[in-house]
Design a protein around this motif. Structure first.
Motif, PDB file in Angstrom:
ATOM      1  N   LYS A  21       0.838  -1.190   0.000  1.00 55.45           N
ATOM      2  CA  LYS A  21       0.000   0.000   0.000  1.00 55.45           C
ATOM      3  C   LYS A  21       0.883   1.253   0.000  1.00 55.45           C
ATOM      4  CE  LYS A  21      -4.102  -1.692  -0.210  1.00 55.45           C
ATOM      5  NZ  LYS A  21      -4.930  -1.411  -1.428  1.00 55.45           N
ATOM      6  N   PRO A  22       0.457   2.288  -0.695  1.00 55.29           N
ATOM      7  CA  PRO A  22       1.265   3.515  -0.734  1.00 55.29           C
ATOM      8  C   PRO A  22       1.519   4.051   0.665  1.00 55.29           C
ATOM      9  CG  PRO A  22      -0.462   3.588  -2.400  1.00 55.29           C
ATOM     10  CD  PRO A  22      -0.739   2.384  -1.550  1.00 55.29           C
ATOM     11  N   GLY A  23       2.762   4.385   0.934  1.00 54.45           N
ATOM     12  CA  GLY A  23       3.154   4.912   2.236  1.00 54.45           C
ATOM     13  C   GLY A  23       3.658   6.334   2.127  1.00 54.45           C
ATOM     14  N   ARG A  24       3.926   6.952   3.282  1.00 60.66           N
ATOM     15  CA  ARG A  24       4.355   8.342   3.314  1.00 60.66           C
ATOM     16  C   ARG A  24       5.741   8.532   3.916  1.00 60.66           C
ATOM     17  NH1 ARG A  24       0.378  12.302   2.366  1.00 60.66           N
ATOM     18  NH2 ARG A  24       2.199  13.669   2.440  1.00 60.66           N
ATOM     19  N   TYR A  25       6.390   7.444   4.369  1.00 60.95           N
ATOM     20  CA  TYR A  25       7.727   7.595   4.944  1.00 60.95           C
ATOM     21  C   TYR A  25       8.693   6.657   4.232  1.00 60.95           C
ATOM     22  CZ  TYR A  25      11.449   8.274   8.349  1.00 60.95           C
ATOM     23  OH  TYR A  25      12.642   8.589   8.954  1.00 60.95           O
ATOM     24  N   TYR A  26       9.694   7.236   3.568  1.00 62.62           N
ATOM     25  CA  TYR A  26      10.696   6.421   2.887  1.00 62.62           C
ATOM     26  C   TYR A  26      11.593   5.699   3.889  1.00 62.62           C
ATOM     27  CZ  TYR A  26       9.750   8.600  -1.671  1.00 62.62           C
ATOM     28  OH  TYR A  26       9.182   9.016  -2.846  1.00 62.62           O
ATOM     29  N   GLY A  27      11.981   6.428   4.935  1.00 67.88           N
ATOM     30  CA  GLY A  27      12.843   5.820   5.919  1.00 67.88           C
ATOM     31  C   GLY A  27      13.907   6.773   6.420  1.00 67.88           C
ATOM     32  N   THR A  28      14.775   6.232   7.246  1.00 65.55           N
ATOM     33  CA  THR A  28      15.893   6.984   7.812  1.00 65.55           C
ATOM     34  C   THR A  28      17.188   6.384   7.292  1.00 65.55           C
ATOM     35  OG1 THR A  28      14.634   7.434   9.831  1.00 65.55           O
ATOM     36  CG2 THR A  28      17.031   7.702   9.946  1.00 65.55           C
ATOM     37  N   GLU A  29      18.064   7.253   6.802  1.00 70.38           N
ATOM     38  CA  GLU A  29      19.340   6.809   6.256  1.00 70.38           C
ATOM     39  C   GLU A  29      20.477   7.481   7.012  1.00 70.38           C
ATOM     40  OE1 GLU A  29      19.789   6.801   1.924  1.00 70.38           O
ATOM     41  OE2 GLU A  29      21.763   7.739   2.158  1.00 70.38           O
ATOM     42  N   LEU A  30      21.409   6.681   7.482  1.00 71.54           N
ATOM     43  CA  LEU A  30      22.603   7.187   8.148  1.00 71.54           C
ATOM     44  C   LEU A  30      23.762   7.109   7.162  1.00 71.54           C
ATOM     45  CD1 LEU A  30      22.261   5.468  11.644  1.00 71.54           C
ATOM     46  CD2 LEU A  30      21.372   7.693  10.902  1.00 71.54           C
ATOM     47  N   ASP A  31      24.416   8.256   6.918  1.00 69.22           N
ATOM     48  CA  ASP A  31      25.487   8.345   5.932  1.00 69.22           C
ATOM     49  C   ASP A  31      26.793   8.755   6.598  1.00 69.22           C
ATOM     50  OD1 ASP A  31      23.810   7.750   3.784  1.00 69.22           O
ATOM     51  OD2 ASP A  31      23.230   9.839   3.533  1.00 69.22           O
ATOM     52  N   GLY A  32      27.886   8.204   6.098  1.00 69.28           N
ATOM     53  CA  GLY A  32      29.208   8.577   6.576  1.00 69.28           C
ATOM     54  C   GLY A  32      30.199   8.647   5.435  1.00 69.28           C
ATOM     55  N   ARG A  33      31.184   9.518   5.586  1.00 67.90           N
ATOM     56  CA  ARG A  33      32.210   9.669   4.551  1.00 67.90           C
ATOM     57  C   ARG A  33      33.541  10.020   5.194  1.00 67.90           C
ATOM     58  NH1 ARG A  33      32.100  14.008  -0.556  1.00 67.90           N
ATOM     59  NH2 ARG A  33      34.109  13.402  -1.472  1.00 67.90           N
ATOM     60  N   ILE A  34      34.583   9.335   4.773  1.00 67.40           N
ATOM     61  CA  ILE A  34      35.963   9.687   5.114  1.00 67.40           C
ATOM     62  C   ILE A  34      36.637  10.107   3.819  1.00 67.40           C
ATOM     63  CG2 ILE A  34      38.159   8.882   6.048  1.00 67.40           C
ATOM     64  CD1 ILE A  34      36.599   6.757   7.598  1.00 67.40           C
ATOM     65  N   SER A  35      37.120  11.331   3.778  1.00 67.45           N
ATOM     66  CA  SER A  35      37.689  11.875   2.544  1.00 67.45           C
ATOM     67  C   SER A  35      39.078  12.419   2.832  1.00 67.45           C
ATOM     68  CB  SER A  35      36.785  12.987   1.994  1.00 67.45           C
ATOM     69  OG  SER A  35      37.301  13.522   0.802  1.00 67.45           O
TER      70      SER A  35
END
Length: 555
Positions: free
Chosen positions: A498-512
C-alpha cells in the motif's frame, strides 16, 4: 481478461534549465552551500603569445557494494562492482576572446574486467573466464533476467554495452564588445541546481557526479547596466554586477522535413553577483524563465526559478526554488494505445526547493539541509502531472534515492516501456517513472557534521529523514489493477504494498582524504532503515547497507 487502463501520470520535470554564464573556469562563481568547493586553479589558462590553452583531466575508480538492493525479495539481493571513468577537457583561445572547448568521457561507468555472455550481448573478449587476458566494454544496467518482459519482477541488474568515448561538450565562445556569444553543446547550468547540474568537478557532499545536464544551445550574455556608464568605469568581469542572458535550445529534431515535431526552448536569466555587499560576501541572486514547446503534442511548459546564496560571518546560506507549469497531451496520447481513456491535455504543476545553512570553522562544519520535490499520487490522465525530479547529480544521500528507489523504479519503467513498445505507442512516458537516482516526490531533512582533524582529511556524518510529498505510487501496476472509474483502492507502491508516506531513515558517513590537491580518496557507508513507502504487501522491507570506496586523480 481485464483490459489495461491508462498508464503513467509522470513527466520529466527537468524542464527549466538555467543558464551557464561563465565563459572560463566552471567554478569561478560562488559555490552553493550544498557543495564541496574544488581546489582553486582548476582550468587555469596558459598563454603562448596570442593564444591560450586550458586543459583538465580526471580519472576515477569506484567500488560499490549494496546489500540488499531489492528490499522485498529473495532474488536480486546484492550488487557489487568496480567502475571507472576518464574525463578529458581541453580549450584553446585567441587573445582570450575567441575560444573553443571540448569535454569527453571515456569508459564512463565501464566495469573492470572481461564481462558478458558469449551467447548474447554484450560479449566478452574471451570464451572462458580462466583464459581472460583483456577487459571489454560493459556497464551495469537494469534489464530482463526472467522470462516475462511485461513483469517488473523479472527485471534485475544485468550487463549492457557502453560507449568507449562520449563527447559531453563542444562549443565556441566569442567575447563581443557587447557581451558573450556561446554556440554548441554545453552545460545547461553552471554549478549544481535542483533542475540542472553541470556534472563538473567533485562537488557532491556524498557520492559523485556523472555526466551532468547538457543542452545544444545558442547563448548570449551581457551586462546591460554597464552600457550606461562611462567607458573607463565599465566592469566587464564575470563575478560582479548584473548579467542578463538569453538562449535558444533545440531539444528534439525528429524529422528534418517537419517543424511541428521539434521540441524547442527559449530561456531568459538574470544574475546579480557581489563579492561584498554590506556585511555579506559572495552574494549571488538569480532568476530565470524558460518556455518549452512542442506543436505535435500541444505541449507548452513555462518554468520559473529563483536562487540566492551568500556568506554572513561563518554562516554560508543557499536557497533555490523552481516551478514548472503548463500542459501536454503526449502522455495521454501514449496511454490511448492501451486504454479507452480519451486523449486530453494534462496540466503540469510541479515544484521543488532546496535550502542549506552551514556554519564553517577551520576544524568543523555544522550543516542543515532541507529538500522538497512535489509528487503525484494519482496516475490517471484526468489529473495534473505534478511530480518534480531533481537533477540526477544533485545527490541527496547515498543509498535511498541513488540506489534503492532507482532500482525499484527502473524495473517498473522497463516493463511499462516494453508494453508501450509492443503496442506501437509514439512515445514512452513510462521511462520517466525511472528516477535515475534523483530526489523526487519527497520532503527531506538532512543534518550533517564535518570534522577536519588534519589538513586534507574530512570526517563527515549525516542522518537523512525522508518523507514522501504524496503517497508513493507505482503508476504502472496501479493503473493495470484499476477496476473502475476510481483508483484509490487499487493503488500500490513500487514493492506491491500500500502507498506509504515515509521512505525511511538513512545514516550516511564519509571519510575523505585529499592529497596535494590532485588526489582524492573517499570511503563512504550508508545504512537505510526503510519506512512504509518501501514495504511490500506483507509489510516487509529489509534494512539495506552500502559501502563505497573511490580514488580520484585530477588536474
Amino acid at each position: 481478461m481485464r483490459k489495461p487502463a491508462a498508464l503513467f501520470a509522470s513527466l520529466p520535470s527537468a524542464l527549466a534549465l538555467s543558464l551557464a554564464l561563465c565563459s572560463g573556469d566552471a567554478h569561478a562563481q560562488t559555490t552553493e552551500a550544498w557543495t564541496d568547493p574544488d581546489p582553486k586553479g582548476q582550468g587555469t589558462r596558459y598563454a603562448l603569445d596570442k593564444f591560450g590553452f586550458r586543459a583538465g583531466a580526471e580519472y576515477r575508480a569506484n567500488l560499490l557494494y549494496v546489500n540488499p538492493i531489492a528490499l522485498n525479495s529473495e532474488s536480486n539481493r546484492r550488487v557489487s562492482w568496480i567502475e571507472h571513468r576518464l574525463r578529458l577537457d581541453v580549450g584553446v583561445d585567441y587573445l582570450d576572446k575567441v575560444r573553443l572547448y571540448a569535454s569527453a568521457d571515456m569508459l564512463d561507468g565501464v566495469l573492470w574486467g572481461d564481462n558478458g555472455t558469449l551467447a548474447s550481448g554484450p560479449k566478452p573478449n574471451f570464451g572462458t573466464n580462466i583464459n581472460t587476458r583483456s577487459p571489454n566494454i560493459t556497464t551495469p544496467c537494469v534489464g530482463l533476467r526472467g522470462t516475462d518482459p511485461l513483469n517488473a519482477d523479472d527485471y534485475g541488474y544485468t550487463l549492457c554495452s557502453q560507449e568507449q568515448i562520449r563527447f559531453r561538450k563542444a562549443y565556441g565562445d566569442v567575447v563581443l564588445p557587447i557581451g558573450l556569444l556561446r554556440v554548441g553543446r554545453q552545460s545547461a547550468n553552471n554549478g549544481m541546481g535542483i533542475q540542472a547540474a553541470d556534472g563538473d568537478g567533485r562537488t557532491n557532499r556524498f557520492g559523485f557526479s556523472r555526466q551532468g545536464n547538457l543542452v545544444d544551445r545558442v547563448l548570449f550574455a551581457t551586462k546591460p547596466l554597464e552600457a550606461f556608464k562611462p567607458k573607463e568605469e565599465r566592469d566587464t568581469s564575470e563575478n560582479r554586477g548584473v548579467i542578463l542572458a538569453l538562449a535558444y535550445d533545440r531539444w528534439v529534431t525528429d524529422s528534418v522535413q517537419l517543424f511541428a515535431d521539434d521540441v524547442q526552448q527559449v530561456d531568459v536569466a538574470v544574475r546579480y553577483l557581489a563579492p561584498h555587499l554590506g556585511f555579506a560576501r559572495d552574494v549571488f541572486a538569480g532568476a530565470y524563465y524558460v518556455h518549452r514547446w512542442d506543436d505535435a503534442n500541444s505541449s507548452s511548459i513555462n518554468s520559473f526559478g529563483l536562487k540566492a546564496m551568500g556568506r554572513i560571518g561563518d554562516f554560508h546560506l543557499t536557497a533555490e526554488g523552481a516551478m514548472n507549469v503548463g500542459s501536454t497531451r503526449e502522455i495521454a496520447l501514449a496511454n490511448s494505445y492501451i486504454s479507452n481513456d480519451p486523449v486530453v491535455d494534462q496540466r503540469i504543476l510541479q515544484g521543488g526547493a532546496r535550502a542549506v545553512v552551514r556554519y564553517d570553522k577551520p576544524l568543523y562544519t555544522a550543516y542543515l539541509e532541507f529538500d522538497y520535490a512535489s509528487g503525484d499520487a494519482d496516475p490517471n490522465n484526468r489529473t495534473p502531472l505534478t511530480q518534480f525530479v531533481f537533477a540526477e547529480d544533485a545527490n541527496v544521500g547515498l543509498l535511498l534515492f541513488e540506489h534503492v528507489l532507482a532500482f525499484q523504479t527502473a524495473r517498473v519503467a522497463a516493463a511499462g516501456t516494453e508494453l508501450l513498445n509492443r503496442l506501437g505507442a509514439p512515445s514512452f512516458p513510462s521511462d520517466s517513472v525511472y528516477n535515475r537516482g534523483a530526489f523526487t516526490n519527497a520532503i527531506a531533512i538532512f543534518p550533517q557534521f564535518d570534522i577536519r582533524p588534519i589538513r586534507g582529511l574530512t570526517l563527515r556524518g549525516g542522518a537523512l529523514f525522508a518523507f514522501a510529498a504524496t503517497p508513493v505510487v507505482d503508476p504502472v501496476n496501479s493503473l493495470l489493477a484499476r477496476d473502475g472509474l476510481t483508483i484509490e483502492d487499487d493503488l500500490v507502491n513500487f514493492a506491491g504494498g500500500k502507498p506509504g508516506r515515509y521512505y525511511g531513515t538513512e545514516l550516511d558517513g564519509r571519510i575523505s582524504y585529499r592529497y596535494l590537491d590532485h588526489f582524492l580518496f573517499d570511503f563512504e557507508a550508508a545504512v537505510l532503515f526503510p519506512g512504509d513507502a518501501l514495504r511490500n504487501e506483507d509489510g516487509y522491507a529489509a534494512r539495506s547497507v552500502l559501502l563505497q570506496g573511490r580514488t580520484t586523480f585530477f588536474f
